[in-house]
Design a protein around this motif. Sequence first.
Motif, PDB file in Angstrom:
ATOM      1  N   CYS A 127       6.359  17.061  39.370  1.00  0.00           N
ATOM      2  CA  CYS A 127       6.219  17.898  40.787  1.00  0.00           C
ATOM      3  C   CYS A 127       4.627  18.321  40.822  1.00  0.00           C
ATOM      4  N   LEU A 128       4.266  18.904  39.624  1.00  0.00           N
ATOM      5  CA  LEU A 128       2.786  19.269  39.818  1.00  0.00           C
ATOM      6  C   LEU A 128       1.846  17.943  39.841  1.00  0.00           C
ATOM      7  N   ARG A 129       2.153  16.754  39.397  1.00  0.00           N
ATOM      8  CA  ARG A 129       1.231  15.915  39.520  1.00  0.00           C
ATOM      9  C   ARG A 129       1.199  15.331  41.003  1.00  0.00           C
ATOM     10  N   LYS A 130       2.598  15.423  41.557  1.00  0.00           N
ATOM     11  CA  LYS A 130       2.704  15.105  42.969  1.00  0.00           C
ATOM     12  C   LYS A 130       1.804  15.842  43.884  1.00  0.00           C
ATOM     13  N   TYR A 131       1.733  17.005  43.514  1.00  0.00           N
ATOM     14  CA  TYR A 131       0.874  17.911  44.374  1.00  0.00           C
ATOM     15  C   TYR A 131      -0.611  18.110  43.881  1.00  0.00           C
ATOM     16  N   ASP A 132      -0.862  17.015  42.893  1.00  0.00           N
ATOM     17  CA  ASP A 132      -2.244  17.322  42.325  1.00  0.00           C
ATOM     18  C   ASP A 132      -2.715  18.699  41.575  1.00  0.00           C
ATOM     19  N   ARG A 133      -1.747  19.456  40.974  1.00  0.00           N
ATOM     20  CA  ARG A 133      -1.744  20.669  40.554  1.00  0.00           C
ATOM     21  C   ARG A 133      -1.932  20.883  39.122  1.00  0.00           C
ATOM     22  N   LEU A 134      -2.192  20.001  38.340  1.00  0.00           N
ATOM     23  CA  LEU A 134      -2.338  20.156  36.687  1.00  0.00           C
ATOM     24  C   LEU A 134      -3.444  20.705  36.473  1.00  0.00           C
ATOM     25  N   ASP A 135      -4.607  20.775  37.277  1.00  0.00           N
ATOM     26  CA  ASP A 135      -5.845  21.625  36.962  1.00  0.00           C
ATOM     27  C   ASP A 135      -5.509  23.151  37.860  1.00  0.00           C
ATOM     28  N   ASN A 136      -6.445  24.056  36.930  1.00  0.00           N
ATOM     29  CA  ASN A 136      -6.371  25.472  37.527  1.00  0.00           C
ATOM     30  C   ASN A 136      -4.974  26.023  37.165  1.00  0.00           C
ATOM     31  N   LEU A 137      -4.424  25.744  36.394  1.00  0.00           N
ATOM     32  CA  LEU A 137      -3.003  26.009  35.974  1.00  0.00           C
ATOM     33  C   LEU A 137      -2.647  26.388  34.393  1.00  0.00           C
ATOM     34  N   VAL A 138      -1.755  27.194  34.510  1.00  0.00           N
ATOM     35  CA  VAL A 138      -1.135  27.409  33.030  1.00  0.00           C
ATOM     36  C   VAL A 138       0.252  27.410  33.301  1.00  0.00           C
ATOM     37  N   ILE A 139       1.144  26.727  32.180  1.00  0.00           N
ATOM     38  CA  ILE A 139       2.226  26.850  32.066  1.00  0.00           C
ATOM     39  C   ILE A 139       2.523  27.752  30.831  1.00  0.00           C
ATOM     40  N   SER A 140       3.316  28.630  31.109  1.00  0.00           N
ATOM     41  CA  SER A 140       3.544  29.568  30.221  1.00  0.00           C
ATOM     42  C   SER A 140       5.446  29.711  30.080  1.00  0.00           C
ATOM     43  N   SER A 141       5.633  30.089  28.637  1.00  0.00           N
ATOM     44  CA  SER A 141       7.222  30.541  28.469  1.00  0.00           C
ATOM     45  C   SER A 141       7.339  31.481  27.258  1.00  0.00           C
ATOM     46  N   PHE A 142       8.492  32.045  27.262  1.00  0.00           N
ATOM     47  CA  PHE A 142       8.908  32.763  25.829  1.00  0.00           C
ATOM     48  C   PHE A 142       9.589  31.750  25.034  1.00  0.00           C
ATOM     49  N   ASP A 143       9.993  30.483  25.410  1.00  0.00           N
ATOM     50  CA  ASP A 143      10.562  29.543  24.802  1.00  0.00           C
ATOM     51  C   ASP A 143       9.361  28.729  24.314  1.00  0.00           C
ATOM     52  N   HIS A 144       8.855  28.675  23.199  1.00  0.00           N
ATOM     53  CA  HIS A 144       7.845  28.021  22.586  1.00  0.00           C
ATOM     54  C   HIS A 144       8.245  26.659  22.438  1.00  0.00           C
ATOM     55  N   VAL A 145       9.332  26.108  22.154  1.00  0.00           N
ATOM     56  CA  VAL A 145       9.755  24.700  22.224  1.00  0.00           C
ATOM     57  C   VAL A 145       9.566  24.085  23.386  1.00  0.00           C
ATOM     58  N   ALA A 146       9.816  24.852  24.502  1.00  0.00           N
ATOM     59  CA  ALA A 146       9.638  24.119  25.865  1.00  0.00           C
ATOM     60  C   ALA A 146       8.058  24.033  26.107  1.00  0.00           C
ATOM     61  N   LEU A 147       7.137  24.743  25.436  1.00  0.00           N
ATOM     62  CA  LEU A 147       5.459  24.586  25.564  1.00  0.00           C
ATOM     63  C   LEU A 147       5.338  23.339  24.873  1.00  0.00           C
TER      64      LEU A 147
END
Length: 238
Positions: A127-147
């Motif tokens: 989804c993020l690629r579709k909207y060209d949003r992989l820059d100026n972005l951080v993906i976070s989680s309490f689930d470090h396996v997801a990271l």
Amino acid sequence: MVLNFAHRGSLTEAPENTLPAFQKALDHGTKAIELDVQLTKDDRLVICHNHTFSKYNREINGRIRDFTIDQVKQVDVGSVFSEEFKGVALPTLEEVLEICPLDVKLNVEIKNIPVIYPRIEEILLDCLRKYDRLDNLVISSFDHVALEKVQQLAPDVELGMLFYYRILRAWEYAKDSGLNITSIHPNNVYTDRKFVEKCKENGFNVYPYTVNSVKRYEELVDFGVDGVFSNNPAVFGG
């Protein structure tokens, strides 16, 4: 520059994690927005913090995962906030990306606990690629396996490691995790000068949550934090 994230949008002015809340945050001139993603039954990315609708309607049983996006869209999440927002529904990530300018940094938190969403990382990145949003972005989680899964699929995406409880030497844990962690997101309750300094010595930005007091915010900035997550427009506003 200190970067302050509007936590779930401007949630004191509109229902959290909804388009009106994100728009109000943008109207304040915020430079960064935090939001939470989950998957519906038909694998659509919906913006919601809790895993059930109980915050909005206690008569609806089941978790977000049990409903299709069409069913989710029928749930009024605005009336519980005020009549002004009657009929407002939870948005999809696509809807948020449509209104969020590219120069506003996004923190997308994967809500993977207590529900584990298979393939959410892949679906999110597509989804993020579709909207060209992989820059100026951080993906976070309490689930470090997801990271870890995000890193495997998109090695260049910024990762934020969330911590709720105090753990011994969180900065060492992050450094030894094998992940390319960009930022550590600790509970602000235990964030002190030593914690900030140790994280920064190890190359991590520090973004504590949730900082609503201006006095506490100023104290954390003095400690050297790189920003905070806040519900207070006086903190996250431009």
